[in-house]
Design a protein around this motif. Structure first.
Motif, PDB file in Angstrom:
ATOM      1  N   LYS A   3      42.786  18.185  35.362  1.00 54.58           N
ATOM      2  CA  LYS A   3      42.111  17.123  36.216  1.00 54.58           C
ATOM      3  C   LYS A   3      41.053  17.486  36.691  1.00 54.58           C
ATOM      4  CE  LYS A   3      46.423  14.752  37.392  1.00 54.58           C
ATOM      5  NZ  LYS A   3      47.284  14.178  38.381  1.00 54.58           N
ATOM      6  N   THR A   4      39.755  16.864  36.927  1.00 56.87           N
ATOM      7  CA  THR A   4      38.334  17.056  37.382  1.00 56.87           C
ATOM      8  C   THR A   4      38.268  16.150  38.882  1.00 56.87           C
ATOM      9  OG1 THR A   4      37.305  15.341  36.089  1.00 56.87           O
ATOM     10  CG2 THR A   4      37.678  17.820  34.945  1.00 56.87           C
ATOM     11  N   GLY A   5      37.365  16.380  39.498  1.00 59.69           N
ATOM     12  CA  GLY A   5      37.110  15.821  40.622  1.00 59.69           C
ATOM     13  C   GLY A   5      38.250  15.413  41.851  1.00 59.69           C
ATOM     14  N   THR A   6      39.203  16.686  41.451  1.00 59.34           N
ATOM     15  CA  THR A   6      40.203  16.492  42.388  1.00 59.34           C
ATOM     16  C   THR A   6      40.405  17.521  43.559  1.00 59.34           C
ATOM     17  OG1 THR A   6      42.718  16.298  42.290  1.00 59.34           O
ATOM     18  CG2 THR A   6      41.701  17.860  40.816  1.00 59.34           C
ATOM     19  N   LYS A   7      41.672  17.677  44.175  1.00 60.56           N
ATOM     20  CA  LYS A   7      41.628  18.666  45.083  1.00 60.56           C
ATOM     21  C   LYS A   7      42.868  19.544  44.930  1.00 60.56           C
ATOM     22  CE  LYS A   7      40.346  15.502  48.903  1.00 60.56           C
ATOM     23  NZ  LYS A   7      40.815  14.752  50.102  1.00 60.56           N
ATOM     24  N   ALA A   8      42.728  20.779  45.401  1.00 65.82           N
ATOM     25  CA  ALA A   8      43.881  21.845  45.304  1.00 65.82           C
ATOM     26  C   ALA A   8      44.983  21.457  45.937  1.00 65.82           C
ATOM     27  CB  ALA A   8      43.347  23.019  45.911  1.00 65.82           C
ATOM     28  N   LYS A   9      46.088  21.832  45.633  1.00 70.80           N
ATOM     29  CA  LYS A   9      47.351  21.686  46.209  1.00 70.80           C
ATOM     30  C   LYS A   9      48.112  22.879  46.636  1.00 70.80           C
ATOM     31  CE  LYS A   9      48.731  17.574  43.311  1.00 70.80           C
ATOM     32  NZ  LYS A   9      49.909  16.918  42.290  1.00 70.80           N
ATOM     33  N   PRO A  10      48.988  22.931  47.655  1.00 74.49           N
ATOM     34  CA  PRO A  10      49.414  24.206  48.189  1.00 74.49           C
ATOM     35  C   PRO A  10      50.190  25.123  47.112  1.00 74.49           C
ATOM     36  CG  PRO A  10      50.071  22.242  49.539  1.00 74.49           C
ATOM     37  CD  PRO A  10      49.438  21.647  48.216  1.00 74.49           C
ATOM     38  N   GLY A  11      49.675  26.088  47.000  1.00 75.71           N
ATOM     39  CA  GLY A  11      50.145  27.245  46.254  1.00 75.71           C
ATOM     40  C   GLY A  11      49.392  27.562  44.850  1.00 75.71           C
ATOM     41  N   ASP A  12      48.229  26.559  44.822  1.00 76.95           N
ATOM     42  CA  ASP A  12      47.513  26.809  43.839  1.00 76.95           C
ATOM     43  C   ASP A  12      46.380  28.059  43.778  1.00 76.95           C
ATOM     44  OD1 ASP A  12      48.020  24.391  42.678  1.00 76.95           O
ATOM     45  OD2 ASP A  12      46.184  23.331  42.998  1.00 76.95           O
ATOM     46  N   HIS A  13      46.417  28.667  42.849  1.00 79.08           N
ATOM     47  CA  HIS A  13      45.472  29.751  42.924  1.00 79.08           C
ATOM     48  C   HIS A  13      44.078  29.365  42.780  1.00 79.08           C
ATOM     49  CE1 HIS A  13      44.171  33.985  42.282  1.00 79.08           C
ATOM     50  NE2 HIS A  13      43.134  33.525  41.334  1.00 79.08           N
ATOM     51  N   LEU A  14      43.164  29.841  43.651  1.00 76.79           N
ATOM     52  CA  LEU A  14      41.771  29.326  43.576  1.00 76.79           C
ATOM     53  C   LEU A  14      40.637  30.224  43.197  1.00 76.79           C
ATOM     54  CD1 LEU A  14      42.155  28.265  47.762  1.00 76.79           C
ATOM     55  CD2 LEU A  14      42.422  27.030  45.677  1.00 76.79           C
ATOM     56  N   ALA A  15      39.698  29.538  42.579  1.00 73.48           N
ATOM     57  CA  ALA A  15      38.872  30.424  41.920  1.00 73.48           C
ATOM     58  C   ALA A  15      37.444  29.821  42.099  1.00 73.48           C
ATOM     59  CB  ALA A  15      38.943  30.283  40.439  1.00 73.48           C
ATOM     60  N   ASP A  16      36.194  30.416  42.041  1.00 70.16           N
ATOM     61  CA  ASP A  16      35.020  29.828  42.140  1.00 70.16           C
ATOM     62  C   ASP A  16      34.593  29.066  40.690  1.00 70.16           C
ATOM     63  OD1 ASP A  16      34.454  30.641  44.675  1.00 70.16           O
ATOM     64  OD2 ASP A  16      33.434  32.409  44.153  1.00 70.16           O
ATOM     65  N   ILE A  17      34.741  30.028  39.759  1.00 72.87           N
ATOM     66  CA  ILE A  17      34.127  29.508  38.290  1.00 72.87           C
ATOM     67  C   ILE A  17      35.058  29.927  37.282  1.00 72.87           C
ATOM     68  CG2 ILE A  17      32.269  29.977  36.559  1.00 72.87           C
ATOM     69  CD1 ILE A  17      30.319  30.808  39.274  1.00 72.87           C
ATOM     70  N   VAL A  18      35.504  29.376  36.426  1.00 75.38           N
ATOM     71  CA  VAL A  18      36.179  29.348  35.337  1.00 75.38           C
ATOM     72  C   VAL A  18      35.752  29.374  34.155  1.00 75.38           C
ATOM     73  CG1 VAL A  18      38.690  28.994  34.353  1.00 75.38           C
ATOM     74  CG2 VAL A  18      38.486  29.022  36.904  1.00 75.38           C
ATOM     75  N   VAL A  19      36.050  30.205  33.007  1.00 75.25           N
ATOM     76  CA  VAL A  19      35.357  30.025  31.867  1.00 75.25           C
ATOM     77  C   VAL A  19      36.812  30.435  30.746  1.00 75.25           C
ATOM     78  CG1 VAL A  19      33.287  30.329  32.106  1.00 75.25           C
ATOM     79  CG2 VAL A  19      34.478  32.309  31.488  1.00 75.25           C
ATOM     80  N   PRO A  20      36.710  30.015  29.503  1.00 71.65           N
ATOM     81  CA  PRO A  20      37.863  30.391  28.695  1.00 71.65           C
ATOM     82  C   PRO A  20      37.802  31.796  28.471  1.00 71.65           C
ATOM     83  CG  PRO A  20      36.721  28.497  27.955  1.00 71.65           C
ATOM     84  CD  PRO A  20      35.738  29.101  28.937  1.00 71.65           C
ATOM     85  N   GLY A  21      38.872  32.536  28.115  1.00 74.96           N
ATOM     86  CA  GLY A  21      39.063  33.927  27.726  1.00 74.96           C
ATOM     87  C   GLY A  21      38.530  33.923  26.124  1.00 74.96           C
ATOM     88  N   MET A  22      37.933  35.276  25.896  1.00 74.10           N
ATOM     89  CA  MET A  22      37.293  35.484  24.746  1.00 74.10           C
ATOM     90  C   MET A  22      37.996  36.247  23.749  1.00 74.10           C
ATOM     91  SD  MET A  22      34.351  35.067  22.767  1.00 74.10           S
ATOM     92  CE  MET A  22      33.101  34.817  24.317  1.00 74.10           C
ATOM     93  N   ALA A  23      38.159  35.950  22.397  1.00 73.62           N
ATOM     94  CA  ALA A  23      38.602  36.674  21.430  1.00 73.62           C
ATOM     95  C   ALA A  23      37.934  38.210  21.066  1.00 73.62           C
ATOM     96  CB  ALA A  23      38.938  35.965  20.114  1.00 73.62           C
ATOM     97  N   ASN A  24      38.435  39.128  20.967  1.00 69.45           N
ATOM     98  CA  ASN A  24      37.742  40.443  20.450  1.00 69.45           C
ATOM     99  C   ASN A  24      38.287  40.647  19.095  1.00 69.45           C
ATOM    100  OD1 ASN A  24      37.331  43.131  19.939  1.00 69.45           O
ATOM    101  ND2 ASN A  24      37.114  43.401  22.012  1.00 69.45           N
ATOM    102  N   LEU A  25      37.520  40.005  17.930  1.00 67.05           N
ATOM    103  CA  LEU A  25      38.281  39.929  16.843  1.00 67.05           C
ATOM    104  C   LEU A  25      38.182  41.289  15.684  1.00 67.05           C
ATOM    105  CD1 LEU A  25      35.276  40.096  14.987  1.00 67.05           C
ATOM    106  CD2 LEU A  25      35.083  37.723  15.181  1.00 67.05           C
ATOM    107  N   HIS A  26      37.609  42.292  16.442  1.00 65.35           N
ATOM    108  CA  HIS A  26      37.803  43.310  15.400  1.00 65.35           C
ATOM    109  C   HIS A  26      37.887  44.598  16.349  1.00 65.35           C
ATOM    110  CE1 HIS A  26      37.393  45.668  11.606  1.00 65.35           C
ATOM    111  NE2 HIS A  26      36.365  46.465  12.104  1.00 65.35           N
ATOM    112  N   CYS A  27      38.853  45.397  16.131  1.00 66.53           N
ATOM    113  CA  CYS A  27      39.172  46.553  17.091  1.00 66.53           C
ATOM    114  C   CYS A  27      40.100  47.571  16.306  1.00 66.53           C
ATOM    115  CB  CYS A  27      40.002  46.167  18.227  1.00 66.53           C
ATOM    116  SG  CYS A  27      40.721  47.577  19.334  1.00 66.53           S
ATOM    117  N   HIS A  28      39.559  48.781  16.306  1.00 62.59           N
ATOM    118  CA  HIS A  28      40.431  49.922  15.774  1.00 62.59           C
ATOM    119  C   HIS A  28      40.821  50.773  17.152  1.00 62.59           C
ATOM    120  CE1 HIS A  28      38.939  49.312  11.634  1.00 62.59           C
ATOM    121  NE2 HIS A  28      37.574  49.420  12.384  1.00 62.59           N
ATOM    122  N   ALA A  29      41.820  50.452  17.736  1.00 58.80           N
ATOM    123  CA  ALA A  29      42.015  51.090  19.102  1.00 58.80           C
ATOM    124  C   ALA A  29      41.937  52.435  19.158  1.00 58.80           C
ATOM    125  CB  ALA A  29      43.260  50.510  19.734  1.00 58.80           C
TER     126      ALA A  29
END
Length: 450
Positions: free
Chosen positions: A34-60
């Motif tokens: 929901k956009t343009g809404t308010k936080a509810k008790p117990g919600d975690h709060l953040a300034d700015i949120v973006v999607p997590g990124m995929a790391n598509l190639h790794c040799h750990a």
């Protein structure tokens, strides 16, 4: 699990939105938004949120050698001389060492904003090349490392049969990577049986290491799921492909395999104009690893031309010599600026470079890993990254300027928290298991390094 997160600002598929409440389902996906809404008790709060990124190639496992291959040798150094150091490290790794190294690698990735990884896994057998009693022994270690750290993972077991074009035999140091087709089928069956929840693809290592007949057999045996392959990373590989296959590697692959959206062509650095055009047309993803490619002196991916044809790409840490989401994107862009001698070569007119790069990498990475991620939208896995709006590189900015500030201007990370599947894995910039996992990593390196 936090049931909901309230953000002052969030990057949604429709663009930036304000006062956004994101609810997490029991399955770890995004429920209502929901956009343009308010936080509810117990919600975690953040300034700015973006999607997590995929790391598509790794040799750990290669994280263990980060910084150890930077001494000049007696002759010209290249990928091929770097590989000798890699072989030395690989020969010292047992299952416990691999698990500790992979876990630390994934901790660093999560703290950088990566929430899923494509583990291009080819360390299969014992150091002498003899198989373990459990064919999936080493695969199990990287699976457990992902679960231990909360990292989303697509496991890409590597089929590695030859030491070079023309069916060359594996060298003694490559034997722990190698399988014939029957052995590889047994490995895949063992992983399926022992780890039924693991997201799996396949990774024919390269056209150097897999014959055309074997590549066709793999395509028949595994008609679904991601397919990743190293390709055209070095001029020497391109030259040898002409000799043995009659065409450069990307051209040969496009002409002889059904390359489509399942495929990820890792590096694809050296391509002709027709290869660039047809790779973009195929719907496959180019897997770009700018930090590693720069470290190895591979060359520049033709990103400007490829992006101009709407080609898809994602980013990966590859050798993990340095793990930094923002730096991967920044280096990709700056490499093109230096080549083209112009600014913002990868951004469409009147758009942010940071936003363009970030969103392209989100989409391409999620596609390449076959993960239900890449956007803050209902039904997607709740993988998200929160940023500190008071960070010096973000303060007094708005919208796309937050991404530009993070990618181009931040000397320290603005990341606050990182969630994977709705579970908070990073809090206040630090992974919840860092202390113990870093200690285990340190003890492992003291044991295995000379």
């Amino acid at each position: 699990m936090e049931s909901a997160l309230f953000a002052k600002h969030a990057l949604l598929p429709t663009g930036w939105a304000n006062h956004v409440r994101l609810c997490f389902s029991e399955e770890g996906n995004l429920g209502t938004i929901k956009t343009g809404t308010k936080a509810k008790p117990g919600d975690h709060l953040a300034d700015i949120v973006v999607p997590g990124m995929a790391n598509l190639h790794c040799h750990a496992f290669q994280r263990a050698m980060a910084g150890l291959a930077e001494r000049a040798g007696p002759d010209k150094d290249s990928f091929w001389t770097w590989r000798e150091t890699m072989y030395q490290i690989a020969a010292r790794l047992d299952p416990d060492a691999l698990r500790a190294i992979a876990a630390m690698t994934y901790v660093d990735m999560l703290e950088s904003g990566f929430t899923s990884v494509g583990e291009f896994h080819y360390l299969h057998h014992g150091p002498d090349g003899r198989p373990y009693d459990n064919p999936a022994e080493m695969a199990t270690q990287v699976i457990h490392a992902a679960r231990q750290t909360g990292m989303g993972q697509t496991l890409l077991p590597v089929f590695y049969a030859h030491g070079g074009f023309g069916g060359a035999a594996l060298s003694p140091r490559q034997k722990r990577f190698g399988h014939d087709l029957d052995g590889f089928m047994a490995l895949m069956q063992a992983i399926h049986k022992q780890h039924p929840g693991t997201k799996l693809g396949i990774a024919p290592h390269s056209l150097r290491a897999v014959s055309p007949e074997q590549l066709n057999a793999l395509g028949t045996a595994f008609p679904q799921g991601p397919v990743h392959i190293h390709i055209a990373e070095q001029f020497r590989e391109v030259e040898e492909s002409y000799v043995h296959l009659g065409e450069p590697p990307v051209r040969w692959l496009l002409d002889h395999m059904e390359v489509d959206a399942r495929w990820c062509l890792v590096h694809a650095t050296h391509m002709r104009e027709d290869e660039i055009r047809d790779l973009a047309k195929s719907g496959a993803v180019a897997g770009l690893c700018p930090i590693t490619e720069a470290n190895l002196g591979d060359g520049f991916f033709p990103a400007r031309e490829y992006a101009g044809k709407n080609g898809r790409f994602g980013i990966g840490s590859d050798s993990c010599v340095r793990i930094d989401l923002a730096e991967e994107l920044r280096l990709l862009d700056y490499g093109q600026r230096l080549q083209c001698q112009t600014r913002t070569p990868l951004a469409p007119p009147n758009t942010s470079s940071g936003r363009a790069l970030f969103e392209c990498a989100l989409k391409g990475g999620a596609q390449a890993l076959g993960q239900n991620t890449g956007a803050l939208s209902v039904g997607k896995r709740a993988d998200l990254v929160t940023l500190d709006g008071a960070h010096p590189a973000l303060v007094a900015r708005h919208g796309d300027a937050w991404l530009d500030g993070w990618i181009y201007a931040a000397n320290t990370s603005p990341i606050v928290d990182v969630y994977v599947g709705g579970h908070k894995q990073v809090e206040n910039g630090r992974h919840k298991g860092r202390a113990a996992l870093q200690a285990a990593f340190g003890q492992t390196l003291k044991r295995i390094l000379p």
